[in-house]
Design a protein around this motif. Structure first.
Motif, PDB file in Angstrom:
ATOM      1  N   PRO A 610       0.633  -1.296  -0.105  1.00 45.07           N
ATOM      2  CA  PRO A 610       0.086   0.042   0.058  1.00 45.07           C
ATOM      3  C   PRO A 610       0.866   1.316  -0.247  1.00 45.07           C
ATOM      4  CG  PRO A 610       0.067  -0.881   2.062  1.00 45.07           C
ATOM      5  CD  PRO A 610       0.937  -1.760   1.332  1.00 45.07           C
ATOM      6  N   PHE A 611       0.258   2.299  -0.510  1.00 41.04           N
ATOM      7  CA  PHE A 611       1.122   3.632  -0.234  1.00 41.04           C
ATOM      8  C   PHE A 611       1.230   4.132   1.151  1.00 41.04           C
ATOM      9  CE2 PHE A 611      -1.074   4.461  -4.543  1.00 41.04           C
ATOM     10  CZ  PHE A 611       0.021   4.305  -5.161  1.00 41.04           C
ATOM     11  N   PHE A 612       0.229   3.860   1.894  1.00 40.36           N
ATOM     12  CA  PHE A 612       0.054   4.228   3.089  1.00 40.36           C
ATOM     13  C   PHE A 612       0.203   3.090   4.334  1.00 40.36           C
ATOM     14  CE2 PHE A 612      -1.721   7.696   0.819  1.00 40.36           C
ATOM     15  CZ  PHE A 612      -0.895   8.812   1.063  1.00 40.36           C
ATOM     16  N   PRO A 613       1.164   2.712   5.026  1.00 44.96           N
ATOM     17  CA  PRO A 613       0.966   1.546   5.711  1.00 44.96           C
ATOM     18  C   PRO A 613       0.261   2.109   6.904  1.00 44.96           C
ATOM     19  CG  PRO A 613       3.429   2.654   5.637  1.00 44.96           C
ATOM     20  CD  PRO A 613       2.470   3.414   4.872  1.00 44.96           C
ATOM     21  N   GLY A 614      -0.719   1.045   7.517  1.00 48.86           N
ATOM     22  CA  GLY A 614      -1.643   1.358   8.429  1.00 48.86           C
ATOM     23  C   GLY A 614      -1.105   1.615   9.847  1.00 48.86           C
ATOM     24  N   GLY A 615      -0.140   0.925  10.206  1.00 48.02           N
ATOM     25  CA  GLY A 615       0.463   1.165  11.473  1.00 48.02           C
ATOM     26  C   GLY A 615       1.591   0.177  11.998  1.00 48.02           C
ATOM     27  N   ALA A 616       2.250   0.624  12.651  1.00 51.63           N
ATOM     28  CA  ALA A 616       3.377  -0.341  13.022  1.00 51.63           C
ATOM     29  C   ALA A 616       3.361  -0.635  14.714  1.00 51.63           C
ATOM     30  CB  ALA A 616       4.705   0.221  12.644  1.00 51.63           C
ATOM     31  N   ALA A 617       3.945  -1.668  15.003  1.00 50.75           N
ATOM     32  CA  ALA A 617       4.095  -1.819  16.373  1.00 50.75           C
ATOM     33  C   ALA A 617       5.329  -2.223  17.000  1.00 50.75           C
ATOM     34  CB  ALA A 617       3.145  -2.775  17.029  1.00 50.75           C
ATOM     35  N   PHE A 618       5.984  -1.971  17.936  1.00 48.99           N
ATOM     36  CA  PHE A 618       7.522  -2.604  18.052  1.00 48.99           C
ATOM     37  C   PHE A 618       7.580  -2.613  19.833  1.00 48.99           C
ATOM     38  CE2 PHE A 618      11.647  -1.733  19.772  1.00 48.99           C
ATOM     39  CZ  PHE A 618      12.551  -2.558  19.000  1.00 48.99           C
ATOM     40  N   GLU A 619       7.811  -3.589  20.199  1.00 50.14           N
ATOM     41  CA  GLU A 619       8.206  -3.806  21.813  1.00 50.14           C
ATOM     42  C   GLU A 619       9.408  -4.601  21.971  1.00 50.14           C
ATOM     43  OE1 GLU A 619       5.577  -6.615  23.991  1.00 50.14           O
ATOM     44  OE2 GLU A 619       4.288  -6.558  22.105  1.00 50.14           O
ATOM     45  N   SER A 620      10.069  -4.149  22.979  1.00 50.92           N
ATOM     46  CA  SER A 620      11.150  -5.196  23.403  1.00 50.92           C
ATOM     47  C   SER A 620      11.421  -4.983  25.041  1.00 50.92           C
ATOM     48  CB  SER A 620      12.437  -4.365  22.974  1.00 50.92           C
ATOM     49  OG  SER A 620      12.572  -3.068  23.857  1.00 50.92           O
ATOM     50  N   HIS A 621      11.766  -6.571  25.323  1.00 53.90           N
ATOM     51  CA  HIS A 621      11.829  -6.493  26.958  1.00 53.90           C
ATOM     52  C   HIS A 621      13.077  -7.407  27.049  1.00 53.90           C
ATOM     53  CE1 HIS A 621      10.385 -10.648  26.676  1.00 53.90           C
ATOM     54  NE2 HIS A 621       9.798 -10.330  25.757  1.00 53.90           N
ATOM     55  N   SER A 622      13.851  -7.133  28.305  1.00 52.58           N
ATOM     56  CA  SER A 622      14.780  -7.698  28.757  1.00 52.58           C
ATOM     57  C   SER A 622      14.625  -8.875  29.453  1.00 52.58           C
ATOM     58  CB  SER A 622      15.904  -7.030  29.105  1.00 52.58           C
ATOM     59  OG  SER A 622      16.293  -7.323  30.115  1.00 52.58           O
ATOM     60  N   GLU A 623      15.051 -10.103  29.196  1.00 51.26           N
ATOM     61  CA  GLU A 623      14.895 -11.155  30.177  1.00 51.26           C
ATOM     62  C   GLU A 623      15.913 -11.519  31.082  1.00 51.26           C
ATOM     63  OE1 GLU A 623      14.403 -14.263  27.409  1.00 51.26           O
ATOM     64  OE2 GLU A 623      12.229 -14.194  27.336  1.00 51.26           O
ATOM     65  N   ASP A 624      15.751 -11.658  32.281  1.00 46.51           N
ATOM     66  CA  ASP A 624      16.559 -11.891  33.385  1.00 46.51           C
ATOM     67  C   ASP A 624      17.300 -13.193  33.240  1.00 46.51           C
ATOM     68  OD1 ASP A 624      18.103 -12.403  35.592  1.00 46.51           O
ATOM     69  OD2 ASP A 624      17.040 -10.773  36.688  1.00 46.51           O
ATOM     70  N   PHE A 625      18.562 -12.998  32.799  1.00 47.72           N
ATOM     71  CA  PHE A 625      19.111 -14.431  32.261  1.00 47.72           C
ATOM     72  C   PHE A 625      19.176 -15.260  33.333  1.00 47.72           C
ATOM     73  CE2 PHE A 625      23.188 -16.594  33.135  1.00 47.72           C
ATOM     74  CZ  PHE A 625      23.484 -17.237  31.813  1.00 47.72           C
ATOM     75  N   PHE A 626      19.147 -15.081  34.716  1.00 50.67           N
ATOM     76  CA  PHE A 626      19.386 -16.003  35.771  1.00 50.67           C
ATOM     77  C   PHE A 626      17.802 -16.777  36.001  1.00 50.67           C
ATOM     78  CE2 PHE A 626      22.985 -13.348  36.733  1.00 50.67           C
ATOM     79  CZ  PHE A 626      23.913 -14.482  37.004  1.00 50.67           C
ATOM     80  N   LEU A 627      16.819 -15.813  35.690  1.00 52.48           N
ATOM     81  CA  LEU A 627      15.333 -16.504  36.071  1.00 52.48           C
ATOM     82  C   LEU A 627      15.282 -17.168  34.703  1.00 52.48           C
ATOM     83  CD1 LEU A 627      13.078 -16.151  37.680  1.00 52.48           C
ATOM     84  CD2 LEU A 627      12.074 -14.486  36.242  1.00 52.48           C
ATOM     85  N   LYS A 628      15.736 -17.025  33.525  1.00 52.78           N
ATOM     86  CA  LYS A 628      15.435 -17.765  32.329  1.00 52.78           C
ATOM     87  C   LYS A 628      16.315 -18.793  32.127  1.00 52.78           C
ATOM     88  CE  LYS A 628      13.418 -17.828  28.116  1.00 52.78           C
ATOM     89  NZ  LYS A 628      12.040 -18.112  28.080  1.00 52.78           N
ATOM     90  N   SER A 629      17.435 -18.599  32.437  1.00 54.48           N
ATOM     91  CA  SER A 629      18.265 -19.817  31.942  1.00 54.48           C
ATOM     92  C   SER A 629      18.998 -20.584  33.157  1.00 54.48           C
ATOM     93  CB  SER A 629      19.564 -19.327  31.070  1.00 54.48           C
ATOM     94  OG  SER A 629      19.194 -18.344  30.094  1.00 54.48           O
ATOM     95  N   VAL A 630      18.950 -20.225  34.299  1.00 54.32           N
ATOM     96  CA  VAL A 630      19.537 -20.882  35.354  1.00 54.32           C
ATOM     97  C   VAL A 630      18.401 -21.402  36.297  1.00 54.32           C
ATOM     98  CG1 VAL A 630      21.148 -20.636  37.383  1.00 54.32           C
ATOM     99  CG2 VAL A 630      21.454 -19.383  35.300  1.00 54.32           C
ATOM    100  N   TYR A 631      17.368 -20.688  36.825  1.00 55.77           N
ATOM    101  CA  TYR A 631      16.536 -21.065  37.879  1.00 55.77           C
ATOM    102  C   TYR A 631      15.351 -21.917  37.031  1.00 55.77           C
ATOM    103  CZ  TYR A 631      18.977 -18.402  41.297  1.00 55.77           C
ATOM    104  OH  TYR A 631      20.058 -18.076  42.061  1.00 55.77           O
ATOM    105  N   GLY A 632      14.991 -21.287  35.937  1.00 56.92           N
ATOM    106  CA  GLY A 632      14.057 -21.994  35.214  1.00 56.92           C
ATOM    107  C   GLY A 632      14.227 -23.416  35.020  1.00 56.92           C
ATOM    108  N   PRO A 633      15.101 -23.687  34.304  1.00 59.00           N
ATOM    109  CA  PRO A 633      15.556 -25.128  34.051  1.00 59.00           C
ATOM    110  C   PRO A 633      15.444 -26.021  35.689  1.00 59.00           C
ATOM    111  CG  PRO A 633      16.961 -23.887  32.579  1.00 59.00           C
ATOM    112  CD  PRO A 633      16.231 -23.049  33.835  1.00 59.00           C
TER     113      PRO A 633
END
Lengths: 673, 313
Positions: A610-633
């Motif tokens: 299209p000539f005019f894109p309707g809208g865009a979205a962007f989000e970012s978040h940082s994961e706690d390394f220890f929560l995700k990769s150490v304690y989680g498993p």
């Protein structure tokens, strides 16, 4: 001693009364807050007296509990921790009086105040307890009270999750502390702290194990990386006055535990100091980096607590190194800076959490990127938050600078000794980096939340906090300014606490602190001159501009005529250069769905879009390394294992009775053997 | 406080605006232009102080506080700043921390004043400023620590005030350069990087660019005008004087024992430094923004290696 004990009694009693009139929210709120304020203030003034006098007080009663005794002891070290505990609890009580009002009728405020005052009382008891059993009981009461406060809004899933993470983390820490005291008890023959003190120096190789147990057990409460994962979950979930207390002072009981254990262990080994310095760096730098990547104001502050605990650990590490290497100046500066930072951090972190609570209260969200321009609608919150932000960055002339200055001085002293050079260099690089990153983080937090234009209706419709919240924040801000400008007079009470940690005599400590005191005096004079200069220069500018054309226009936007508030820089973009640089630590995940193409916007002839894109979205978040990769498993593995044992839980009473009978039978045979 | 030594801050307050003039004149000469007068910044300041002001209606008191706090911090730094062997009016242990953190305070307020305008351009500059300065600060402290240890290892016994800037620079002499020349050269390199980065010069930032997207310091102060802008320009020149004096005190090891001669040599060194900056600006383009952190981190390694070299030599 009696004043402190009766202050604690008043806290417990008012909490109970408040609990009993839980149905009547107004009365519960008034009684609970009144008790919290008056009890804490009474304790505060007495603790200040004891700290300034540098004396120790004992209180002893026999107790029926095995190995337990009701013995309390307030020495300068305990008083140093009592001062911020009582102060922050009193002001959080005052703050809570206004903050909790919207919940009246919807929630049982009696229960809130019961647990709040219980938390205040148990923290004070932890610090003055002089018996292992008593200490553990108070420690557990503290953990439970804070757990119920964290889960105050237990209807929300995120709060439930935060509550469970906190409960698990604190009890894993407690398990290590129980083992610690059991080992002490086995070696010393009693669980009284006096017995621990009597046995110091005779612990042999057990001292190493005891020290590691203390660092893990108490470190879990203090929030050392990698035991920090509960902080960014629990602090945002709790009501703001509770976050102020938990982040400002409760995590310091972990520091207290480590310092107190150090006094029992006798002459430290060099590697203990190295371990603490390493923990300090590993907590400090990633702590501030993770704070930079946060979008939630209270989560950001929670990660800053990890950073500041790291700074305290750096100070303590230097102190331990100083004793181990027989460099008393290093010991005094390290312990002095670390312990003073305990008090300072309590003041500005309490203040900042209250500010965050006031933002949430007034604007309805903690999402930094939705806010903006709040300083015009919430001038008190904005001004006090700014003071807290300058203080936490360690900038002169406020209190954060004073303690960091002492630790820096310790670092320079370390550069002078042969075996401590590396510690000094690492500390200076680390502290400088932490300082710079903290400045980046707080210019982001203050600038995006309070300055510019509102980024959404949340910012536009905000309102200032009530009087009780404003007074609490202003008093804490005054504390930050006061310690900054009167730093030379603050150092000498802290010296009393340093004496009891380092085992050096009063004269020696005072003598070694003298260069620091004289430096702080000159800094205070220059700071006062600067404050005067700022006022004079502002008046001068006012006079200069008075007769001239001084107009108000829109912000210069490079000739673009229709700027909107959406075009302002967001907090995420502000932090992006730094977060991108430290990507390996932060592991930022971004979600960028392709342009959401609207049906009605026409396509060009080639059909490429299209000539005019309707809208865009962007989000970012940082994961706690220890929560995700150490304690989680790890916890997933434990859960899988637990599921294997599920067949035992058949759900039939008969089976359970069978288990009991079988167990008794086996035990009987074992006894008869 | 030694009142005679107050001459140093007074000298700095009077001569600091000359430094940008020298830089610009050097650039003009190299480019074959006639260039601005040497005293251009003085004229600019006088003119700005006579002007009115325009404030954005987005801004709050923070915006007005920024230039004042910045200038006062930059001026307060001069109280602990030695010029070569000439001691500062105020001396105390670890005053180099005070110096670094006062500059931090100045930056903090410049940044939040920029954010107060709500302009995306200014916030972009502010974002880069905090990134680069966070990396520059450890370099500065490490470099000063290395100089301090170098002065100590060359024989002078450790007495007096440790890690006090005046003591550090008075101990540094030609003998120190003889003893640990390579390490000091590395330190000088690191300080040079800090000097260029913190003062927003090429290759970190281009003070002459006309595109807001590429600027760092200049873009942060876009919305300031009149007396406010005068304070910012003056504060920036004081900051340049401060960081320049730290470097000039190192590379001009003239220690005659006479404060006037020492300070004079250091001021000459400062002027040479300004000429060098002008030369760098004439022969180099600014770095791509993503390269800047790499240069700053390299400077950090340089100063840390220098420290290691000094300790183990």
């Amino acid at each position: 001693m009696l004043i402190v004990l009766s202050a604690i009694g008043l806290l417990v009693f008012s909490g109970l009364i408040s609990f009993l009139c839980g149905r009547c929210s107004r009365a519960a709120n008034l009684i609970g807050a009144g008790g919290a304020i008056s009890g804490s203030l009474a304790g505060f003034f007495r603790a200040v007296q004891i700290l300034c006098a540098g004396t120790a007080e004992h209180f002893h009663l026999v107790w029926d509990v095995p190995y337990g005794s009701l013995s309390f002891r307030i020495d300068a070290l305990a008083a140093l921790f009592l001062v911020p505990i009582f102060l922050v609890c009193a002001l959080s009580g005052l703050y809570g009086l206004g903050y909790m009002k919207p919940w009246s009728g919807r929630k049982n405020l009696g229960a809130y105040w019961f647990f709040f005052n219980g938390l205040a009382a148990s923290m004070a008891m932890v610090v003055i307890a002089a018996n292992g059993v008593l200490f553990l009981i108070c420690w557990e009461v503290m953990a439970l009270c804070s757990f119920f406060l964290v889960t105050f809004e237990h209807e929300e899933r995120s709060v439930q999750r935060a509550g469970w993470i906190y409960l698990a983390a604190t009890h894993i820490g407690t398990a290590f502390i129980i083992v610690l005291f059991l080992m002490f008890g086995r070696v010393c023959g009693s669980l009284d702290f006096n017995a621990f003190l009597a046995a110091r120096g005779h612990l042999g190789s057990a001292a190493d194990i005891l020290f590691v147990l203390a660092v893990i057990g108490f470190g879990a409460k203090a929030g050392f990386v990698p035991f920090h994962i509960w902080l960014p979950e629990a602090h945002p979930a709790a009501p703001s006055p509770v976050s102020a207390v938990m982040s400002g002072v409760m995590i310091k009981t972990g520091i207290y535990g480590i310092v107190r254990t150090l006094t029992f262990l006798g002459a430290p080994h060099i590697w203990w100091g190295w371990l603490l310095v390493a923990i300090g760096l590993v907590s400090g730098i990633p702590g501030v980096l993770m704070a930079l990547a946060q979008h939630d104001l209270k989560r950001l502050l929670a990660y800053h607590s990890v950073e500041n605990i790291g700074i305290i650990a750096l100070g303590l590490g230097l102190g331990v190194l100083g004793i181990a290497l027989k460099m008393p100046a290093l010991a005094v500066l390290g312990f002095g800076g670390g312990l003073l930072h305990v008090v300072n951090h309590a003041l500005f972190k309490g203040l900042l959490f209250m500010g965050a609570g006031s933002v949430q209260h007034g604007a309805g969200t903690r999402e930094i990127d939705l806010l903006g321009g709040l300083v015009k609608r919430m001038p008190w919150t904005g001004a006090t938050f700014l003071i807290g932000a300058v203080a936490i960055c360690g900038l002169p002339p406020l209190n954060g600078f004073v303690s960091e200055f002492l630790i820096y001085m310790g670092g320079f002293h370390a550069l002078g000794g042969q075996s401590s050079i590396a510690a000094g260099a690492l500390l200076i690089i680390g502290l400088a980096l932490i300082g710079g990153l903290a400045a980046a983080c707080f210019t982001k937090a203050f600038g995006v939340v309070f300055l510019g234009e509102p980024r959404s209706s949340h910012g536009a419709n905000s309102h200032e906090a009530g009087w009780s919240m404003r007074i609490a924040m202003s008093l804490l801000a005054a504390g930050c300014v006061g310690i900054g400008f009167f730093s030379p007079w603050v150092v000498s009470p802290v010296a009393h606490a340093v004496e009891s940690v380092s085992g050096l005599s009063h004269v020696v400590v005072q003598g070694l602190l003298a260069p620091a005191s004289s430096a702080l005096l000159q800094i205070a004079v220059i700071s006062a001159l600067c404050a005067l200069g700022v006022i004079v220069l502002s008046l001068l500018r006012g006079r200069m501009l008075s007769g001239r054309i001084s107009s108000t226009e829109g912000t210069w936007d490079c000739g673009y005529l229709r700027p909107s508030e959406k075009m302002q820089y967001t907090a995420s973009s502000f932090a992006q250069p730094l977060t991108a640089m430290f990507e390996p630590i932060l592991r930022i995940k971004t979600h960028q769905p392709s342009f959401l193409i609207k049906e009605e916007s026409g396509c060009d002839s080639h059909g490429s879009g299209p000539f005019f894109p309707g809208g865009a979205a962007f989000e970012s978040h940082s994961e706690d390394f220890f929560l995700k990769s150490v304690y989680g498993p790890i916890f997933m593995a434990i859960q899988r294992l637990a599921l294997r044992l599920r067949f035992l839980q058949a759900g039939r009473v008969q089976f359970y009775i069978l288990y009991i009978a079988l167990t008794l039978f086996v035990l009987l045979i074992w006894c008869l053997r | 406080m030694n009142y005679g030594r107050l001459a140093l801050p007074v000298l700095a307050l009077a001569l600091a605006p000359l430094l940008p003039g020298i830089i610009n004149r050097t650039k003009a000469v190299i480019a074959g232009r006639k260039g601005q007068p040497l005293f251009q910044l003085y004229f600019d300041l006088a003119k700005l102080l006579r002007k009115g002001a325009v404030y954005s209606h987005t801004t709050s008191l923070v915006f007005r506080a920024g230039p004042v706090v910045g200038l006062i911090s930059a001026a307060a730094v001069l109280l602990v700043l030695p010029l070569g062997g000439a001691a500062a009016p105020v001396t105390f242990s670890a005053d180099l921390i005070f110096l670094a953190y006062l500059l931090g305070l100045m930056r903090f307020f410049t940044v939040i004043a920029a954010l107060d305008t709500g302009s995306a351009f200014e916030a972009m500059g502010a974002s880069r400023e905090v990134q680069f300065s966070a990396l520059a600060e450890p370099v500065l402290l490490m470099a000063l620590a290395a100089i301090a240890l170098a002065g100590q290892s060359s024989g002078s016994p450790l007495h007096g005030l440790p890690f006090c800037l005046s003591v550090i620079y008075s101990r540094l002499s030609l003998a120190t350069w003889m003893h640990s020349g390579p390490a000091l050269l590395m330190v000088a390199g690191a300080l040079w990087v800090v000097f260029l980065a913190e003062n927003s010069r090429i290759p970190f930032d281009d003070p002459n660019t006309h595109l807001e997207l590429t600027m760092i310091h200049e873009v942060m102060v876009l919305d300031h005008g009149g007396p406010d802008f005068a304070m910012i320009l003056y504060g920036a020149s004081l900051k340049m004087w401060t960081l320049g004096a730290l470097l000039a005190g190192l590379i001009v090891p003239v220690r005659t024992g006479n404060s006037f001669l020492d300070a004079g040599a250091c001021v000459l060194g400062l002027f040479v430094l300004a000429v060098l900056t002008g030369v760098v600006e004439s022969v180099m383009a600014r770095l791509r923004l993503t390269r800047v952190p790499q240069l700053l981190v390299s400077a950090g390694f340089l100063s840390t290696f220098a420290l290691a070299l000094i300790i183990w030599s």
